[in-house]
Design a protein around this motif. Structure first.
Motif, PDB file in Angstrom:
ATOM      1  N   TYR A 136       0.927  -1.251   0.418  1.00 42.19           N
ATOM      2  CA  TYR A 136       0.064  -0.015  -0.177  1.00 42.19           C
ATOM      3  C   TYR A 136       1.004   1.132   0.004  1.00 42.19           C
ATOM      4  CZ  TYR A 136      -3.436  -3.403   1.818  1.00 42.19           C
ATOM      5  OH  TYR A 136      -4.513  -4.193   1.908  1.00 42.19           O
ATOM      6  N   PRO A 137       0.317   2.361  -0.342  1.00 41.58           N
ATOM      7  CA  PRO A 137       0.939   3.449  -0.394  1.00 41.58           C
ATOM      8  C   PRO A 137       1.028   4.270   0.880  1.00 41.58           C
ATOM      9  CG  PRO A 137      -0.866   4.056  -1.440  1.00 41.58           C
ATOM     10  CD  PRO A 137      -1.036   2.607  -1.389  1.00 41.58           C
ATOM     11  N   SER A 138       1.896   5.085   1.256  1.00 42.76           N
ATOM     12  CA  SER A 138       1.765   5.866   2.562  1.00 42.76           C
ATOM     13  C   SER A 138       1.218   7.097   2.620  1.00 42.76           C
ATOM     14  CB  SER A 138       3.122   5.721   3.340  1.00 42.76           C
ATOM     15  OG  SER A 138       3.634   4.308   3.394  1.00 42.76           O
ATOM     16  N   GLY A 139       0.504   7.698   3.738  1.00 41.02           N
ATOM     17  CA  GLY A 139      -0.141   8.896   3.538  1.00 41.02           C
ATOM     18  C   GLY A 139      -0.038   9.701   4.888  1.00 41.02           C
ATOM     19  N   HIS A 140      -0.864  10.736   4.901  1.00 43.94           N
ATOM     20  CA  HIS A 140      -1.264  11.223   6.195  1.00 43.94           C
ATOM     21  C   HIS A 140      -2.594  11.899   6.363  1.00 43.94           C
ATOM     22  CE1 HIS A 140       0.243  14.709   3.991  1.00 43.94           C
ATOM     23  NE2 HIS A 140      -0.658  15.544   4.690  1.00 43.94           N
ATOM     24  N   TYR A 141      -2.921  12.002   7.587  1.00 47.77           N
ATOM     25  CA  TYR A 141      -4.378  12.600   7.609  1.00 47.77           C
ATOM     26  C   TYR A 141      -4.253  14.145   7.594  1.00 47.77           C
ATOM     27  CZ  TYR A 141      -7.668  14.946  10.832  1.00 47.77           C
ATOM     28  OH  TYR A 141      -8.665  15.567  11.290  1.00 47.77           O
ATOM     29  N   VAL A 142      -5.369  14.565   6.862  1.00 50.24           N
ATOM     30  CA  VAL A 142      -5.396  16.001   6.513  1.00 50.24           C
ATOM     31  C   VAL A 142      -6.539  16.599   7.254  1.00 50.24           C
ATOM     32  CG1 VAL A 142      -5.831  17.597   4.843  1.00 50.24           C
ATOM     33  CG2 VAL A 142      -4.564  15.736   4.328  1.00 50.24           C
ATOM     34  N   GLN A 143      -7.738  16.290   7.208  1.00 52.21           N
ATOM     35  CA  GLN A 143      -8.910  16.781   7.877  1.00 52.21           C
ATOM     36  C   GLN A 143     -10.180  15.693   8.146  1.00 52.21           C
ATOM     37  OE1 GLN A 143     -10.233  19.885   5.191  1.00 52.21           O
ATOM     38  NE2 GLN A 143     -12.237  19.859   6.022  1.00 52.21           N
ATOM     39  N   THR A 144     -10.727  15.996   9.072  1.00 48.83           N
ATOM     40  CA  THR A 144     -11.981  15.508   9.373  1.00 48.83           C
ATOM     41  C   THR A 144     -13.311  15.991   8.756  1.00 48.83           C
ATOM     42  OG1 THR A 144     -11.336  14.532  11.523  1.00 48.83           O
ATOM     43  CG2 THR A 144     -13.635  14.649  11.352  1.00 48.83           C
ATOM     44  N   ILE A 145     -14.078  15.392   7.929  1.00 45.55           N
ATOM     45  CA  ILE A 145     -15.356  16.047   7.277  1.00 45.55           C
ATOM     46  C   ILE A 145     -16.551  15.851   8.158  1.00 45.55           C
ATOM     47  CG2 ILE A 145     -16.810  15.955   5.371  1.00 45.55           C
ATOM     48  CD1 ILE A 145     -14.329  14.607   3.820  1.00 45.55           C
ATOM     49  N   GLY A 146     -16.621  14.755   8.796  1.00 47.43           N
ATOM     50  CA  GLY A 146     -17.978  14.783   9.564  1.00 47.43           C
ATOM     51  C   GLY A 146     -18.469  13.097   9.867  1.00 47.43           C
ATOM     52  N   GLU A 147     -19.384  13.087  10.490  1.00 48.43           N
ATOM     53  CA  GLU A 147     -19.897  11.576  10.602  1.00 48.43           C
ATOM     54  C   GLU A 147     -20.323  10.799   9.496  1.00 48.43           C
ATOM     55  OE1 GLU A 147     -20.446  10.158  13.692  1.00 48.43           O
ATOM     56  OE2 GLU A 147     -19.513  11.856  14.909  1.00 48.43           O
ATOM     57  N   ILE A 148     -19.549   9.612   9.448  1.00 50.36           N
ATOM     58  CA  ILE A 148     -19.834   8.736   8.380  1.00 50.36           C
ATOM     59  C   ILE A 148     -21.705   8.564   8.425  1.00 50.36           C
ATOM     60  CG2 ILE A 148     -19.723   6.341   7.620  1.00 50.36           C
ATOM     61  CD1 ILE A 148     -17.076   6.139   8.825  1.00 50.36           C
ATOM     62  N   GLY A 149     -22.045   8.524   6.891  1.00 52.90           N
ATOM     63  CA  GLY A 149     -23.644   8.351   6.980  1.00 52.90           C
ATOM     64  C   GLY A 149     -24.352   9.500   6.984  1.00 52.90           C
ATOM     65  N   ASP A 150     -23.928  10.713   7.525  1.00 54.56           N
ATOM     66  CA  ASP A 150     -24.702  11.881   7.538  1.00 54.56           C
ATOM     67  C   ASP A 150     -24.776  12.561   6.144  1.00 54.56           C
ATOM     68  OD1 ASP A 150     -25.623  14.505   8.944  1.00 54.56           O
ATOM     69  OD2 ASP A 150     -24.140  14.982   8.070  1.00 54.56           O
ATOM     70  N   ARG A 151     -25.963  13.080   5.856  1.00 54.59           N
ATOM     71  CA  ARG A 151     -26.030  13.528   4.502  1.00 54.59           C
ATOM     72  C   ARG A 151     -25.226  14.809   4.154  1.00 54.59           C
ATOM     73  NH1 ARG A 151     -28.714  17.256   2.357  1.00 54.59           N
ATOM     74  NH2 ARG A 151     -29.586  17.722   4.476  1.00 54.59           N
ATOM     75  N   GLU A 152     -25.111  15.496   5.025  1.00 51.66           N
ATOM     76  CA  GLU A 152     -24.244  16.591   4.765  1.00 51.66           C
ATOM     77  C   GLU A 152     -22.758  16.180   4.605  1.00 51.66           C
ATOM     78  OE1 GLU A 152     -24.566  19.980   4.159  1.00 51.66           O
ATOM     79  OE2 GLU A 152     -27.023  19.796   4.296  1.00 51.66           O
ATOM     80  N   THR A 153     -22.395  15.343   5.388  1.00 56.22           N
ATOM     81  CA  THR A 153     -20.978  14.757   5.297  1.00 56.22           C
ATOM     82  C   THR A 153     -20.673  14.168   3.973  1.00 56.22           C
ATOM     83  OG1 THR A 153     -20.784  14.617   7.861  1.00 56.22           O
ATOM     84  CG2 THR A 153     -19.389  13.341   6.279  1.00 56.22           C
ATOM     85  N   GLU A 154     -21.432  13.266   3.459  1.00 53.22           N
ATOM     86  CA  GLU A 154     -21.228  12.550   2.251  1.00 53.22           C
ATOM     87  C   GLU A 154     -21.597  13.311   1.034  1.00 53.22           C
ATOM     88  OE1 GLU A 154     -20.472   9.656   2.648  1.00 53.22           O
ATOM     89  OE2 GLU A 154     -20.867   9.182   4.661  1.00 53.22           O
ATOM     90  N   THR A 155     -22.533  14.665   1.155  1.00 54.79           N
ATOM     91  CA  THR A 155     -22.435  15.651  -0.028  1.00 54.79           C
ATOM     92  C   THR A 155     -21.087  16.194  -0.053  1.00 54.79           C
ATOM     93  OG1 THR A 155     -24.757  15.802   0.316  1.00 54.79           O
ATOM     94  CG2 THR A 155     -23.503  17.743  -0.850  1.00 54.79           C
ATOM     95  N   GLU A 156     -20.408  16.680   1.189  1.00 56.01           N
ATOM     96  CA  GLU A 156     -19.358  17.058   1.199  1.00 56.01           C
ATOM     97  C   GLU A 156     -18.020  16.418   0.447  1.00 56.01           C
ATOM     98  OE1 GLU A 156     -16.546  20.420   1.841  1.00 56.01           O
ATOM     99  OE2 GLU A 156     -18.732  20.256   1.764  1.00 56.01           O
ATOM    100  N   VAL A 157     -18.201  15.022   1.062  1.00 55.99           N
ATOM    101  CA  VAL A 157     -17.471  13.949   0.248  1.00 55.99           C
ATOM    102  C   VAL A 157     -17.517  14.230  -1.250  1.00 55.99           C
ATOM    103  CG1 VAL A 157     -16.761  11.606  -0.082  1.00 55.99           C
ATOM    104  CG2 VAL A 157     -17.160  12.595   2.228  1.00 55.99           C
ATOM    105  N   VAL A 158     -18.680  14.180  -1.861  1.00 53.05           N
ATOM    106  CA  VAL A 158     -18.823  14.510  -3.369  1.00 53.05           C
ATOM    107  C   VAL A 158     -18.286  15.588  -3.907  1.00 53.05           C
ATOM    108  CG1 VAL A 158     -20.662  14.810  -4.959  1.00 53.05           C
ATOM    109  CG2 VAL A 158     -21.091  12.918  -3.311  1.00 53.05           C
ATOM    110  N   LEU A 159     -18.116  16.554  -3.134  1.00 53.50           N
ATOM    111  CA  LEU A 159     -17.443  17.798  -3.565  1.00 53.50           C
ATOM    112  C   LEU A 159     -16.137  17.751  -3.567  1.00 53.50           C
ATOM    113  CD1 LEU A 159     -19.957  20.351  -1.968  1.00 53.50           C
ATOM    114  CD2 LEU A 159     -20.243  19.842  -4.369  1.00 53.50           C
TER     115      LEU A 159
END
Length: 881
Positions: free
Chosen positions: A362-385
């Motif tokens: 696997y590649p290696s990386g680092h944490y950047v930011q938390t978007i929100g709770e998994i399954g929350d509609r606003e969070t998942e929409t932000e993921v789409v964006l």
């Protein structure tokens, strides 16, 4: 003070010349620190009580931009040479750094060290990347916020630091840059962009100009640590190892084959043609296949997803090693280190890739930011964006400062402007989707005494407010297009423009750019003219309202008569286009009824196309063609046009195979031949023809913007419209391409000067590339939003319904209507002879003959949302026999 710089460079002709440049140095450039006693501190950006001032170098910016963007990092000086170097190496990081430096809420200051006599140096001595990384880590530790350490990019091991090309073959022997470039020049290797199959991450394609075809790459091993979007060098396999499309449906729950991703110790024992399933038994010979041997340009960026569920390690305050799983299945899992595992396991997060060691799965990386709770509609929409690189941030104060004050209205200056025509007397109206507020087009159709019609297309005059080189224009050019999600719209321009100042609302005077024709009753264009104008729309109709007016024989008012006349002309124009070879393609657009408070979907259905839709479309197409002809006539080398490449026979093969299986003979020798074939493809089922057209649409490449000077005239063709010339003029509120074309048209009719950007071919080409990228991403975001809301809708509504088979596979088939796979055999089971598949005739039947399924057949299915893998819900389709 004057300094001279000299250097030698090699010209394109091979000559070596000496270049001397004069460099002026000053002693009055301030440093930005308010505590400085020497400089003028009136415009200081740094705090007077700053205990530490950071001066970042190029490598820190390029590798640690995620850390720099955190609010904990402030009091930073960015040297001008660092800014220039970052711009040369990574434009995306440069734009992020410029945003930080221009943000009045952040304490970042740009110091022009190259022009200060005390800081100008002829050469700069650096330190090793590892030493620099150690110093960065030490500094972050001193801030007393351990979670900031998660933001640090991890340096690659010494054997994988890339120069211009990184050879990735599992060999201990290093292959240098010149070997791969020489191989590309000699035709041993082939260069192209790697595109990983969105539905099968073990299958990728590299479009190669050198062989004039796509090269198929099967399996992670043959992808050799390349990511989707990387520019790669590919080695072709011998022709007896070429493969065609795989005949099995890949189960979304399948984990990667462990052995397919462990790099052997030498190139000799590498499984050079490993496919996604670990064998080639389920493929048929045909298309070029190969493996990636080098990466020429990386496409790494940040990815959205979640951590693979895992138990909390002992001593939870320490560092935990976790696997990040991207929402995008094309991306492999990414190893990260984190000190906040307990807070991240139930969150959608962003992770950036740092490196991929040759011997690591696997590649290696680092944490950047938390978007929100998994399954929350606003969070998942932000993921789409985020996944589609959509900028949804509020417009900056600099951008908003470019807008005229509200309330805005047409002034006497506009009416007395000799370059603008007063058309307020015309019966202008608009026809749009229900609830549309960003109305950028309107129409009129007036009978003339000679029996002809004066027909006008009036487009919002956005360029009256968006001027070249302003922050507003720069922002619009970067965004490229408005993005339409299920529950909201992300505007290219600020709402005061899109919904008020520019919107062609009814009963208000607005500025427009008009295309006006004289047309015969047979829809022949007698003359065309273009003018800036002032209009006053008398009605803003929805498609449903316009259709109802045309269909109601009791209505004979002037507006309804205009609608009927326009519709009659549009029908003739449409048929004429079809006769020329324009394709009437189709797509299944889903529409949702959304709860106004929760924004959750309440109902789902298919978008209905009416004659009113087609009427508006026809006149928008005609306006775009007329404008394309006008701007190209005046600016043959710098016009922004839109082309639709002719599909190859190979691209149309899936359509031909499906058509042949049901007894259809499609002629694809030209767009006209295909259009006629599609017209003849009718059956007893009224949906049958639409489905064939949808399948044809999916075989096409996307239409793209281009600069007229970059291609030859025959390449301008828009295949789908059968138009030799085409552009986008009719939607400047939501597309930046149309803004550019408005400027070209204004210059073509002599009412304004052509902006300087049109003199720079490279800049125009880059602009077209960005517009294509933004347009494609907006489409993908819209589709992802539909998929998200489909999951939300069916999460608590398991349903039985019907759908059609569009593709037969050895272990099941693909459905359309409610799109997805249906498995006839259990995972890992080849059917044990229970099912007999005839891929040639696209048919699958039980061995005892009791059940048979054919392509395009309607079947009954059960739909429900399941979560076979944590945090990856999907709509599961099960056959009801």
């Amino acid at each position: 003070m004057l300094q001279s710089k000299s250097f030698v460079k090699k010209t394109k002709g091979g000559k070596v010349v000496k270049v001397v440049r004069e460099h002026y140095l000053r002693d009055d450039i301030y440093c930005g620190a308010s505590i400085c006693k020497t400089c003028d501190s009136s415009a200081a950006r740094l705090s007077s009580d700053a205990s530490v001032i950071l001066i970042v170098d190029t490598n820190v910016v390029l590798n640690q931009i995620d850390l720099l963007e955190n609010q904990a990092i402030d009091e930073v000086v960015v040297l001008s040479v660092v800014l220039d170097e970052v711009k040369n190496k990574n434009l995306s990081v440069y734009n992020r750094l410029r945003t930080l430096c221009s943000n009045s809420q952040r304490k970042f200051f740009v110091f022009s060290n190259e022009h200060h006599k005390e800081t100008y140096v002829k050469a700069m001595v650096g330190e090793s990347p590892n030493d620099r990384n150690d110093r960065v880590e030490s500094y972050v530790k001193s801030l007393g916020q351990p979670e900031l350490l998660d933001l640090l990019a991890q340096p690659p091991s010494e054997d994988v630091v890339m120069d211009a090309v990184e050879d990735l073959r599992p060999s201990k022997r290093k292959v240098i840059y010149s070997e791969i470039t020489a191989g590309l020049h000699r035709g041993i290797y082939h260069q192209g962009k790697l595109r990983v199959n969105r539905y099968n991450p073990f299958e990728a394609y590299v479009g190669s100009e050198s062989i004039g075809d796509e090269i198929i790459i099967y399996g992670r091993t043959n992808m050799n640590r390349a990511f989707d979007g990387d520019i790669v060098a590919v080695e072709l396999f011998p022709q007896d190892q070429w493969h065609a499309e795989k005949s099995q449906i890949l189960d979304e729950d399948d984990e990667e084959d462990e052995n397919a991703h462990l790099a052997p110790s030498s190139a000799d024992d590498a499984p050079r043609n490993t496919n996604a399933q670990g064998s080639s038994a389920d493929t048929t010979p045909g298309r070029p296949s190969g493996c990636v041997v080098g990466i020429i340009k990386r496409n790494w960026h940040s990815y959205c997803g979640s951590l693979e569920p895992m138990p909390m390690p002992a001593g939870s305050g320490g560092i935990a090693h976790a696997l990040f799983v991207s929402k995008d299945r094309r991306i492999p899992k990414i190893r990260i280190q984190t000190r906040q595992l307990g807070n991240l396991l139930d969150k959608r997060i962003i992770v950036a890739v740092d490196s991929w060691d040759r011997l690591s799965r696997y590649p290696s990386g680092h944490y950047v930011q938390t978007i929100g709770e998994i399954g929350d509609r606003e969070t998942e929409t932000e993921v789409v964006l985020i996944e589609n690189d959509i900028n949804s941030k509020p417009f900056s104060s600099q951008v908003l400062a470019c807008l005229p004050p509200l309330p805005w209205s047409v002034s006497q200056d506009h009416l007395s402007d000799p370059t603008r025509e007063d058309l307020r007397h015309l019966r202008v109206f608009s026809v749009d989707p229900p609830g549309c507020r960003d109305i950028d087009d309107a129409l009129h159709c007036t009978p003339l005494p000679n029996g002809n019609f004066a027909v006008g297309v009036h487009i919002a005059d956005v360029t009256n407010f968006v001027h070249p080189g302003t922050p507003l224009d720069d922002e619009a050019s970067q965004r490229g297009t408005s993005v339409y999600l299920v529950e909201r719209r992300i505007d290219m321009l600020p709402k005061p423009l899109t919904e008020d100042i520019c919107s062609l609302r009814s009963d208000v005077e607005r500025l427009a750019f008009s295309v006006i024709w004289e047309m015969t009753p047979q829809a022949d264009i007698i003359s065309s003219r273009f003018t800036k104008s002032v209009i006053k729309s008398c009605a803003a109709l929805s498609y449903v309202e316009a259709q109802a007016r045309m269909d109601d024989s009791r209505l004979v008012d002037p507006l309804t008569t205009d609608l009927r006349n326009m519709n009659a002309l549009a029908k003739i124009m449409r048929q004429r286009r079809i006769d020329r070879g324009a394709l009437t393609l189709a797509s299944a657009e889903v529409k949702f009824q959304i709860d106004t408070e929760t924004h959750d979907p309440l109902d789902i259905g298919m978008y209905q196309i009416r004659e009113a839709n087609q009427m508006v479309e026809e006149f928008m197409l005609a306006a775009n063609v007329s404008v394309a002809e006008k701007i190209l006539q005046h600016f043959p080398f710098c016009s922004l046009l839109r082309r639709h490449p002719t599909p190859t026979r190979e691209m149309l093969e899936p359509l031909l195979r499906t058509a042949a299986a049901i007894g259809l003979d499609l002629d694809v020798s030209s767009s006209k031949a295909l259009a006629d074939s599609l017209d003849r493809a009718v059956g007893n089922d009224p949906y049958f023809n639409k489905l064939i057209r949808i399948l044809a649409t999916r075989c096409m490449t996307q239409a793209v913007y281009f600069c007229s000077g970059d291609l030859s005239r025959p390449e301008y063709l828009h295949y789908g419209l059968a138009a030799p010339l085409y552009t986008h003029f009719t939607s400047p509120i939501r597309r930046y391409a149309d803004v550019v074309v408005h400027r070209l048209l204004a210059a073509a009719i002599g009412i304004s000067k052509l902006p300087a950007v049109f003199q720079d071919r490279l800049q125009l080409t880059n602009m077209a590339d960005n517009l294509n990228y933004r347009h494609r991403n907006a489409q993908m975001a819209g589709r992802a939003s539909v998929e998200l809301h489909t999951l939300i809708y069916f999460r608590k509504r398991p349903t039985d319904t019907e759908a059609r088979i569009v593709k037969i596979r050895s272990n099941g088939f693909i459905l359309y209507g409610i799109e997805g796979p249906v498995y006839l055999t259990a995972k890992g089971d080849n059917g044990n002879g229970e099912w007999i598949v005839d891929e040639q005739h696209q048919q699958v039947k039980k061995a005892d003959g009791s059940i048979c399924y054919n392509v395009l057949q309607m079947v009954k299915i059960h739909m429900e949302v399941v979560e076979p893998q944590p945090n990856r819900p999907k709509l599961q389709l099960t056959l009801i026999e």
